[in-house]
Each structure stands twice: as structure tokens, then as C-alpha cells.
Design a protein around this motif. Structure first.
Motif, PDB file in Angstrom:
ATOM      1  N   ILE A 427       1.166  -1.428   0.350  1.00  0.00           N
ATOM      2  CA  ILE A 427      -0.156   0.603   0.133  1.00  0.00           C
ATOM      3  C   ILE A 427       0.944   1.406   0.461  1.00  0.00           C
ATOM      4  CG2 ILE A 427      -1.158   1.154   1.225  1.00  0.00           C
ATOM      5  CD1 ILE A 427      -3.073  -0.698  -0.211  1.00  0.00           C
ATOM      6  N   GLY A 428       1.837   1.507   1.440  1.00  0.00           N
ATOM      7  CA  GLY A 428       3.274   2.373   0.794  1.00  0.00           C
ATOM      8  C   GLY A 428       2.947   2.931  -0.601  1.00  0.00           C
ATOM      9  N   LYS A 429       3.799   1.695  -1.581  1.00  0.00           N
ATOM     10  CA  LYS A 429       4.050   1.658  -2.443  1.00  0.00           C
ATOM     11  C   LYS A 429       3.266   2.289  -3.932  1.00  0.00           C
ATOM     12  CE  LYS A 429       8.594  -0.428  -3.693  1.00  0.00           C
ATOM     13  NZ  LYS A 429       8.876  -2.305  -2.683  1.00  0.00           N
ATOM     14  N   ARG A 430       1.754   1.583  -3.391  1.00  0.00           N
ATOM     15  CA  ARG A 430       0.850   2.505  -4.261  1.00  0.00           C
ATOM     16  C   ARG A 430       0.257   3.946  -3.558  1.00  0.00           C
ATOM     17  NH1 ARG A 430      -3.502  -2.623  -2.919  1.00  0.00           N
ATOM     18  NH2 ARG A 430      -1.749  -4.060  -3.153  1.00  0.00           N
ATOM     19  N   TYR A 431       1.000   4.446  -2.582  1.00  0.00           N
ATOM     20  CA  TYR A 431       0.360   6.461  -2.362  1.00  0.00           C
ATOM     21  C   TYR A 431       1.538   6.582  -2.890  1.00  0.00           C
ATOM     22  CZ  TYR A 431      -2.651   4.214   1.261  1.00  0.00           C
ATOM     23  OH  TYR A 431      -4.332   3.677   1.933  1.00  0.00           O
ATOM     24  N   ARG A 432       2.389   6.253  -3.488  1.00  0.00           N
ATOM     25  CA  ARG A 432       4.185   7.295  -3.554  1.00  0.00           C
ATOM     26  C   ARG A 432       3.577   7.087  -4.867  1.00  0.00           C
ATOM     27  NH1 ARG A 432       3.970   7.842   0.696  1.00  0.00           N
ATOM     28  NH2 ARG A 432       4.936   7.312   2.496  1.00  0.00           N
ATOM     29  N   ARG A 433       3.218   5.764  -6.007  1.00  0.00           N
ATOM     30  CA  ARG A 433       2.972   6.002  -7.040  1.00  0.00           C
ATOM     31  C   ARG A 433       1.855   7.055  -7.275  1.00  0.00           C
ATOM     32  NH1 ARG A 433       3.536   0.620  -8.055  1.00  0.00           N
ATOM     33  NH2 ARG A 433       1.022   0.468  -7.432  1.00  0.00           N
ATOM     34  N   GLN A 434       0.705   7.381  -6.702  1.00  0.00           N
ATOM     35  CA  GLN A 434      -0.039   8.138  -6.774  1.00  0.00           C
ATOM     36  C   GLN A 434      -0.354   9.243  -6.677  1.00  0.00           C
ATOM     37  OE1 GLN A 434      -3.101   7.200  -8.651  1.00  0.00           O
ATOM     38  NE2 GLN A 434      -2.502   4.593  -8.923  1.00  0.00           N
ATOM     39  N   ASP A 435       0.469   9.788  -5.629  1.00  0.00           N
ATOM     40  CA  ASP A 435       1.327  10.822  -5.379  1.00  0.00           C
ATOM     41  C   ASP A 435       1.732  11.578  -6.793  1.00  0.00           C
ATOM     42  OD1 ASP A 435       0.560  10.413  -2.358  1.00  0.00           O
ATOM     43  OD2 ASP A 435       2.213  10.844  -1.465  1.00  0.00           O
ATOM     44  N   GLU A 436       2.508  10.792  -7.304  1.00  0.00           N
ATOM     45  CA  GLU A 436       3.503  11.694  -8.003  1.00  0.00           C
ATOM     46  C   GLU A 436       3.170  11.527  -9.103  1.00  0.00           C
ATOM     47  OE1 GLU A 436       8.225   9.447  -8.613  1.00  0.00           O
ATOM     48  OE2 GLU A 436       6.742   8.164  -9.722  1.00  0.00           O
ATOM     49  N   ILE A 437       1.444  10.875  -9.287  1.00  0.00           N
ATOM     50  CA  ILE A 437       0.830  11.234 -10.543  1.00  0.00           C
ATOM     51  C   ILE A 437      -0.137  12.219 -10.220  1.00  0.00           C
ATOM     52  CG2 ILE A 437       1.288   8.600 -12.336  1.00  0.00           C
ATOM     53  CD1 ILE A 437      -1.199   7.736 -11.773  1.00  0.00           C
ATOM     54  N   GLY A 438      -0.335  12.676  -9.108  1.00  0.00           N
ATOM     55  CA  GLY A 438      -1.181  13.422  -8.809  1.00  0.00           C
ATOM     56  C   GLY A 438      -2.898  12.843  -8.584  1.00  0.00           C
ATOM     57  N   THR A 439      -2.803  11.700  -8.444  1.00  0.00           N
ATOM     58  CA  THR A 439      -4.548  11.397  -8.285  1.00  0.00           C
ATOM     59  C   THR A 439      -5.050  12.117  -6.446  1.00  0.00           C
ATOM     60  OG1 THR A 439      -3.826   9.390  -9.325  1.00  0.00           O
ATOM     61  CG2 THR A 439      -5.412   8.999  -7.727  1.00  0.00           C
ATOM     62  N   PRO A 440      -6.415  12.129  -6.274  1.00  0.00           N
ATOM     63  CA  PRO A 440      -6.458  13.132  -4.855  1.00  0.00           C
ATOM     64  C   PRO A 440      -6.365  12.361  -3.925  1.00  0.00           C
ATOM     65  CG  PRO A 440      -7.476  14.225  -7.185  1.00  0.00           C
ATOM     66  CD  PRO A 440      -6.554  13.221  -7.159  1.00  0.00           C
ATOM     67  N   TYR A 441      -7.258  10.988  -4.344  1.00  0.00           N
ATOM     68  CA  TYR A 441      -8.142  10.164  -3.208  1.00  0.00           C
ATOM     69  C   TYR A 441      -7.603   8.751  -3.973  1.00  0.00           C
ATOM     70  CZ  TYR A 441      -9.736  14.631  -2.410  1.00  0.00           C
ATOM     71  OH  TYR A 441     -10.237  15.762  -1.645  1.00  0.00           O
ATOM     72  N   CYS A 442      -7.091   8.313  -2.467  1.00  0.00           N
ATOM     73  CA  CYS A 442      -6.901   7.279  -3.436  1.00  0.00           C
ATOM     74  C   CYS A 442      -7.904   6.258  -1.769  1.00  0.00           C
ATOM     75  CB  CYS A 442      -5.633   6.307  -2.809  1.00  0.00           C
ATOM     76  SG  CYS A 442      -4.463   6.609  -3.615  1.00  0.00           S
ATOM     77  N   VAL A 443      -8.465   4.798  -2.374  1.00  0.00           N
ATOM     78  CA  VAL A 443      -9.636   4.182  -2.070  1.00  0.00           C
ATOM     79  C   VAL A 443      -8.846   2.655  -1.627  1.00  0.00           C
ATOM     80  CG1 VAL A 443     -12.020   3.867  -2.142  1.00  0.00           C
ATOM     81  CG2 VAL A 443     -11.170   5.292  -2.845  1.00  0.00           C
ATOM     82  N   VAL A 444      -8.520   2.518  -0.384  1.00  0.00           N
ATOM     83  CA  VAL A 444      -8.236   0.979  -0.268  1.00  0.00           C
ATOM     84  C   VAL A 444      -9.486   0.266   0.668  1.00  0.00           C
ATOM     85  CG1 VAL A 444      -6.655  -0.258   1.253  1.00  0.00           C
ATOM     86  CG2 VAL A 444      -6.138   1.724   0.513  1.00  0.00           C
TER      87      VAL A 444
END
Ligand code: ATP
Length: 476
Positions: A427-444
Motif C-alpha cells: 500500500i505504501g508504494k501504491r500511495y507514492r505512485r499515486q502521489d507522483e501522478i497527482g491522484t487526489p484520493y486513494c480508496v482501499v
């Protein structure tokens, strides 16, 4: 209502975002690191995450040409849609057109592009004065390499450094039809404005438009730039968004101000660009394009310095006058109320979309420290981010989690479209990846979801997490 959910979350974000140090369940962000964003940071992110690739990279690329990948095209489409909405859809008197890239070459003769752009030239880099490169070099040559060599280390007549020599005619040439001779030469348009002027009368008549009214267009333009550089800042093929506003000559001053203000407001309010990254630049007489009586550019603070992003120009009746003369067609306007006939003036608003995308990326790019780790994050306005949500099952080898996550993903996708499925890595890696592309919200989706149908929503900017019912997210 599509933005409803987002607005609720945006409010929530606002309430949590006022502090430079934010304690959250994920970690402690210690603000933006002091490092200045470099162009290489953006180039590398753009390639790494699928925004922009070198055109024909496997063949070594081609200078001045870039391909847009899945995320780049998504963002560009959003920028175009936003501009079109502000310019055309929300306006009562601005109409869209989509002209051909190749037009009758007489158009470019009338516009001054053919005659005006034919000599090799250099520019005094301090005062902008232009000179014939061959004259300064004292040779009769059009060979840019030779001229560049001869002018190396030389200064302008005012004692200032010189730019690289370039052919004044930057139009890209081609041939139309099977015979390649001088009668079949045509040009790829150097600006979209050309077909707006030639369609002025068509639009006026078909839309029964009265002054003032505007014609807007988004499309490709081509310039054979002598030295394309700075990633997508100066390229040979780019997209322009232009609007020509046809007015009574006596209203030129206030209309000019109106469109200057429009450009500034668009960048700040619609794209969320920080005002401190913008500044005005008024063209001196020797800087102005051949058609302009006044010109103000908005400069953006690109990593290579403050540079032109968006131009507002007073083109007077230069274009309609020339097209009327060269085509022999009557292009004057008859005002029924005042019984006057005259050539309208034109105020032009012109911006390059590749520069706009670069500006938005640079403005949003941050490197932050969270618990001693660095994260790259694009703090994009959520409306501009390539993806609005990323949906993940906590563990990808638990079918019940995957199934539930797929359900939430499909519902969100149906509603918002730009939703990403991401089950790679922890999950940590997914958050970093989404941060890099500017995704405002991650839903888990996790085990608790199976019990009470709540999901974790993690906010990009604060990294805070909140449990929300999945139905609430989808409902928006
Ligand atoms: P510059 O002085 O940077 O060459 P310009 O003054 O020639 O630009 P305009 O003819 O006013 O530019 O074009 C309008 C807009 O198109 C510019 O503000 C810029 O955003 C964009 N643009 C112009 N040339 C290029 C280029 N080679 N690559 C990318 N965008 C460009």
C-alpha cells in the motif's frame, strides 16, 4: 453533481490543510523541501509515469517533437476542455471552429508570414533588436551552421550578445498533390489564427453574430524553431488555443484589458497556478509581432526562468484588412444601428497548450519529507489530475477483497471515468505512485469493508486517511 463528493472532500482537506506540519495516521510531512524544481525532475517524472515521451524514441527521437502518453493526453484533454468551457461554452458570443492545418498558401502571404519570414536573423539578446545574420557575418549565405560559426563570440551593434541565427521564415513547408514544384507548395500553419480570419465572415453570417463577437480554436501549429529546447516549452509541433475577438475599433482599450484579465484569471482560478509564479511582460515596440499594436504576455516561472506562457495582442484591422485586399472579398462590417461600415479590430488571446501543461506540472511538483522519506507529489487541482481516484484491494491474493474492490472501482469508474485500478506492490508504494501522478484520493478496500462496507480514503496532500461508506463515495 459529479463534483459533489469531491467538494465534500475538498472541504475536509481545507480544514486539515492549514498547517505546514501535518500529523496524520500516515506520517509527518515536514513541508516542501528547499530544493528548486529542475526541468530534469519534470522530464524524468513525465517519462517514468507515462506523461510525455520523446517522439520516435527508438530511432533516437527528433528534436522539437514529443509524444504524449496515457497521462499526458488525459491532462491535455482536461486543459483543453477547461479552456473551451471558459472561452466558448460559458460565453454568449464566442463561437468555435476547427480549421484545416493546411490552407491555401495565399492565406500566409496575406498574413505576412511568407514575405516576413524569409531571412536568416539573429536577435540582440538584451534589447531584442533583430538583424540579418548574413549582414552581420559579412557573407552572402543562408547556411545557419556557417553563420553560427562566423558569429560566434561576436556582439550586436549595441554591444550585446547575439542569439543563435535562425531562418526568419519558420513555416514548415510541404507540397499538395502529386507534383512537387513551386506551384504546389503549401505550409503547415504556424498559428491557428489564420483560418479564424478567413472564416470570420462565415461565422458572422451563419451565427448572425453582431460585434463584439469572438471565434475560438484549439489545434496544432508548426514552427520550424531553430533551436527547440527546454522539453515541451519550445517545440516544433504544438497545440495552440486561440481566440480572436472582433470589435469596434474604439473599444480596443477596454477589450484588450478584459482579455488580459481573462488569461490571468484562467491560470489562477481554473488551473490553480500560484500567482507568485506569474508576471506580466509588456512587449516593447521592437519585440512585437508584425501584426500587433500592443502585446502583453503572461510569463510563468519555468525552471529555466520566467518565460512567455500566454499572449494577449491587439492585432487591429491588420489581418482582415490584408485578407480583404489579397482575396478581393469584402470583409468590412456594417453596423445597422449606426449605419456605419468599417473593418473590425481584433483582440487576440493566444496560449500554447504544451507550455500550459508544463506550467501546471511545474507549479504542482513538490518533493516532501514524510518521516524521513522523500515523496514526490503533484499537487494538481483534482479536476486536472489524470486520475480522480485509485482503487486498491488491501491484499491482491484475497479474492473477497479483490471482488469488493472491483465493485467499488466499477461504480466509481462508471460515475467519474478517470479511475485507476492499482494493486501493485504494498500500500505504501501504491500511495507514492499515486502521489507522483497527482491522484487526489486513494480508496482501499480491506477486511473491515467486508463487515461494514466502509473503505479507507487517503488524501494526497495531507496523507490523512478517513473511513467512509463505499456507497457515500459512489453517490458523490
Ligand atoms: P516565443 O516568443 O516564445 O517564440 P511567440 O511570441 O512567437 O513565442 P506567439 O506567436 O504569440 O508566440 O504564440 C502564442 C503562444 O503559442 C505562445 O504564448 C506560446 O504559449 C505558444 N508557442 C509559441 N511558439 C511555441 C513553440 N515553439 N513551442 C511551444 N509553444 C509555443
Amino acid at each position: 453533481m459529479q463534483y459533489h463528493f469531491y467538494v465534500n472532500f475538498a472541504n475536509w482537506v481545507m480544514q486539515h490543510c492549514h498547517h505546514s506540519v501535518i500529523n496524520s495516521s500516515r506520517g509527518t510531512i515536514t513541508g516542501n523541501m528547499a530544493k528548486e524544481t529542475k526541468l530534469e525532475d519534470i522530464v524524468s517524472l513525465a517519462k517514468r509515469r507515462g506523461f510525455i515521451f520523446q517522439a520516435s524514441e527508438i530511432y533516437g527521437g527528433l528534436a522539437g517533437f514529443w509524444d504524449y502518453g496515457p497521462l499526458g493526453v488525459e491532462m491535455t484533454n482536461k486543459l483543453k476542455a477547461e479552456w473551451w468551457k471558459a472561452m466558448v461554452t460559458e460565453s454568449d458570443n464566442i463561437f468555435g471552429v476547427d480549421g484545416a492545418i493546411i490552407q491555401n498558401p495565399k492565406l500566409w502571404e496575406a498574413s505576412g508570414h511568407v514575405a516576413g519570414f524569409t531571412d536568416p536573423m539573429v536577435e540582440d539578446t538584451v534589447n531584442g533588436k533583430r538583424y540579418r545574420a548574413d549582414h552581420l557575418a559579412g557573407v552572402d549565405s543562408n547556411d545557419l551552421k556557417e553563420l553560427s560559426g562566423l558569429l560566434e563570440g561576436k556582439v550586436s551593434p549595441d554591444g550585446n550578445p547575439l542569439s543563435e541565427p535562425r531562418v526568419f521564415n519558420m513555416m514548415m513547408q510541404t507540397w499538395v498533390g502529386p507534383v512537387q514544384d513551386s506551384s504546389s507548395i503549401a505550409y503547415l500553419r504556424p498559428e491557428t489564427a489564420g483560418s479564424i480570419f478567413t472564416n470570420y465572415e462565415n461565422v458572422r453570417e451563419t451565427m448572425r453574430a453582431k460585434l463584439p463577437f469572438g471565434v475560438a480554436q484549439i489545434g496544432k501549429a508548426f514552427r520550424n524553431e531553430i533551436s527547440p529546447r527546454d522539453f515541451i516549452f519550445r517545440v516544433r509541433e504544438f497545440e495552440q488555443a486561440e481566440m480572436q475577438y472582433f470589435i469596434r475599433p474604439e473599444t480596443q482599450k477596454e477589450t484588450y484589458e478584459q482579455w488580459r484579465q481573462f488569461a490571468w484569471n484562467f491560470l489562477v482560478e481554473r488551473l490553480g497556478i500560484a500567482e507568485e509564479n506569474l508576471q506580466w511582460h509588456e512587449h516593447e515596440e521592437n519585440e512585437r509581432a508584425h501584426y500587433a499594436a500592443a502585446a502583453h504576455d503572461i510569463y510563468f516561472k519555468f525552471p529555466q526562468g520566467f518565460k512567455e506562457l500566454w499572449g494577449t495582442h491587439n492585432r487591429t484591422d491588420f489581418d482582415l484588412g490584408n485578407h480583404q485586399r489579397v482575396s478581393g472579398r469584402e470583409l468590412s462590417y456594417f453596423d445597422e444601428a449606426t449605419r456605419e461600415r468599417f473593418l473590425p479590430y481584433v483582440i487576440e488571446s493566444s496560449v500554447g497548450l504544451s507550455r500550459m501543461l508544463l506550467a501546471v506540472l511545474v507549479d504542482a511538483y513538490r518533493e516532501e519529507e514524510i518521516n524521513g522519506d522523500t515523496r514526490v507529489v503533484l499537487k494538481l487541482k483534482p479536476e486536472l489530475a489524470p486520475y480522480r481516484f485509485a482503487v486498491s484491494p488491501l491484499l491482491k491474493n484475497k479474492p473477497e477483497l479483490v471482488e469488493k474492490a472491483r465493485e467499488v472501482y466499477s461504480a466509481l469508474k462508471k460515475k467519474y471515468g478517470n479511475v485507476m485500478w492499482d494493486d501493485n506492490g504494498n500500500i505504501g508504494k501504491r500511495y507514492r505512485r499515486q502521489d507522483e501522478i497527482g491522484t487526489p484520493y486513494c480508496v482501499v478496500i480491506d477486511f473491515q469493508t467486508l463487515e461494514d462496507d466502509t473503505v479507507t480514503v487517503r488524501d494526497r496532500d495531507t496523507t490523512e486517511q478517513k473511513r467512509v461508506s463505499s456507497a457515500e463515495i459512489v453517490k458523490g
